[in-house]
Motif scaffolding. Structure first.
Motif, short mmCIF file in Angstrom:
data_model
loop_
_atom_site.label_atom_id
_atom_site.label_comp_id
_atom_site.label_asym_id
_atom_site.label_seq_id
_atom_site.Cartn_x
_atom_site.Cartn_y
_atom_site.Cartn_z
N ALA A 83 1.18 -0.86 0.03
CA ALA A 83 0.33 -0.23 -0.12
C ALA A 83 0.88 1.02 -0.41
O ALA A 83 1.62 1.38 0.59
CB ALA A 83 -1.24 0.73 1.58
N CYS A 84 0.73 2.64 -1.06
CA CYS A 84 1.09 3.30 -0.51
C CYS A 84 0.88 4.94 0.23
O CYS A 84 2.40 5.50 0.45
CB CYS A 84 0.27 3.79 -2.51
N GLY A 85 0.11 4.26 1.03
CA GLY A 85 -0.21 5.51 2.35
C GLY A 85 -0.92 6.62 1.30
O GLY A 85 -1.38 7.37 2.69
N ALA A 86 -0.72 7.23 0.05
CA ALA A 86 -1.05 8.72 -0.13
C ALA A 86 -2.75 8.35 -1.27
O ALA A 86 -3.16 9.53 -0.91
CB ALA A 86 0.21 8.86 -0.88
N CYS A 87 -2.92 7.28 -1.36
CA CYS A 87 -4.47 7.10 -2.50
C CYS A 87 -5.60 7.23 -1.58
O CYS A 87 -5.36 6.91 -0.43
CB CYS A 87 -4.68 6.17 -3.32
N CYS B 43 -5.44 4.23 0.82
CA CYS B 43 -5.17 4.60 2.11
C CYS B 43 -4.97 6.04 2.64
O CYS B 43 -5.26 5.50 3.82
CB CYS B 43 -3.46 4.49 1.71
N CYS C 194 -5.52 -0.51 -1.75
CA CYS C 194 -5.17 0.98 -2.30
C CYS C 194 -5.15 0.51 -4.45
O CYS C 194 -4.49 -0.44 -4.45
CB CYS C 194 -3.46 0.76 -2.16
N GLU C 195 -4.60 1.79 -3.62
CA GLU C 195 -5.21 2.40 -5.54
C GLU C 195 -3.69 2.30 -6.46
O GLU C 195 -3.86 2.65 -8.07
CB GLU C 195 -6.25 3.19 -5.96
N ASN C 196 -2.86 2.07 -5.59
CA ASN C 196 -1.63 2.83 -6.73
C ASN C 196 -0.57 0.79 -6.27
O ASN C 196 0.76 1.17 -6.68
CB ASN C 196 -0.45 3.64 -5.93
ZN LIG Z 1 -2.61 3.42 -1.94
#
Ligand SMILES: [Zn+2]
Ligand SMILES: [Zn+2]
Length: 389
Positions: free
Chosen positions: A89-93, A96, A104-106
């Motif tokens: 997971a990117c933590g920013a989308c 997230c 997570c979308e990224n």
């Molecule tokens: Zn994400």
């Protein structure tokens, strides 16, 4: 390096594969010290998850020592000891930001494949098919960890691997299964499946305030472990589960039902089992949802069905009438592990010891034997931890 590779249905092999390196600024490379075999690895082993390729490195439950970080990872340094969550997971989308890390979308570069099967793509997962990102897993000596600034949790103290390893998946997964039940004082919670995830779900339900937890399985040794965690146990080969749950709840049914079985359920009624096996073999149905059907039928009116067992595709004979007419709610999802790691680590530090699920410590080289043993429930195999070194 050595890694446990998927080589086709019912076949894994420990092979020499290239060591991973940093590909993106937010990557880390981890030298794996402990890794586990998950019940959901058996769905891959049994050939029920599409888009696996020969040579794919398995494993999504692992921890180890950071050996290298990319320039975008400020919070980790070589030498740090970390547990790695299975969803990437990117933590920013948007997902997230809402704590829905397994969405997570990224993190899924093969989102298009997942969209064909599921409409939209969830997050990428280590060692869990090309449809979910094609990431090499952690049943290996080293693993590349993308978005290492977000996922891995540092273990600063001397807690042994076996107490913290399961923060990677099964402890948070069991916990989320219980949390989705919105447990209130007096609640009775039934859990289908007394494997490690079901055992943790039972323990979590009690910790979250359930009056009674009922664990359902057919293997006495697994029920015994759930019993030691505080659950009342039912062996579905010995009793009629729906009748027994009615008796326990004065006819009303459990307030919430957790499906910790998923797509390869067994069922004592031969005709139903044969029907699902035949349809699954002919690929007319991808999953055998006996536990889910029973959880829905058993749940009290207005209750919650919490699904943490893994499903891959489509199910048949879903009791929609019961579900709709009795105002049931279903909650589900791959666990948003990142959300649970810190609070559960605190509970471990306060004395909760998740290592009670482990029955076997083996070497990575023994992975083929371990998969067979785990699949066939030989030697009371409940949970295997592998050492790659
Ligand atoms: Zn994400
Ligand atoms: Zn797992």
């Amino acid at each position: 390096m050595k890694a446990n590779c998927w080589m086709g249905r019912n076949k894994v092999e420990v092979l020499d594969v290239p060591e991973p390196g940093i590909l993106n600024p937010r990557d880390a490379v981890v030298r794996v010290t402990s890794t586990a075999i998950c019940g959901s690895d058996l769905h891959l082993y049994d050939g029920y998850i599409p888009t696996m390729r020969k040579g794919d490195v398995l494993g999504h439950e692992f921890m180890g020592e950071v050996v290298e970080v990319g320039p975008g990872v400020a919070n980790l340094r070589p030498g740090d000891r970390v547990v790695v969550p299975f969803p990437i997971a990117c933590g920013a989308c948007l997902a997230c930001e809402h704590g829905m890390y397994s969405l997570c979308e990224n993190s899924n570069p093969n989102a298009g494949l997942a969209e064909k099967m599921m409409g939209h793509s969830p997050a990428g997962i280590f060692g869990y098919s090309h449809m979910l990102g094609g990431y090499p897993g952690g049943q290996a000596q080293y693993a590349r960890v993308p978005f290492a600034d977000i996922g891995p949790i540092k273990i600063d103290d001397d807690l042994p691997d076996e107490k913290v390893l399961f923060l990677s998946d099964i402890l948070p997964t069991g916990w989320m299964g219980a949390e989705m039940c919105d447990i209130k004082p007096g609640d009775v919670i039934a859990v289908w499946g007394a494997g490690p995830v079901g055992q943790f779900a039972a323990a979590a339900a009690l910790q979250l305030g359930a009056e009674q937890v009922v664990s359902i399985d057919r293997f006495p040794y697994r029920l015994e472990i759930a019993g030691r965690a505080g659950a009342l146990t039912l062996n579905y080969e010995e009793v009629d589960v729906l009748d027994a749950l009615r008796d326990i709840t004065a006819g009303r049914g459990p307030d919430a039902c957790i499906d910790a079985v998923g797509m390869e359920a067994h069922y004592p009624v031969a005709a139903v089992q044969a029907y699902d096996r035949a349809k699954q073999a002919a690929r007319l149905e991808t999953d055998r949802p006996h536990a889910l059907r029973e959880a829905i039928m058993a749940c009290r009116n207005g209750g919650i069905v919490s699904v943490i067992g893994v499903y891959g595709g489509f199910v048949d004979k879903f009791p929609m009438g019961s579900f709709m007419n009795r105002s049931l709610t279903m909650r589900t999802g791959q666990c948003h592990v990142q959300r649970y790691m810190k609070p559960l680590l605190d509970r471990i530090r306060e004395g909760f010891d998740p290592s009670f699920v482990i029955t076997h410590h083996m070497r990575l080289e023994d992975a083929p034997r371990a998969f067979e043993m785990f699949k066939n429930k030989e030697h009371y195999c409940n949970k295997v931890v592998l050492s790659p070194w």
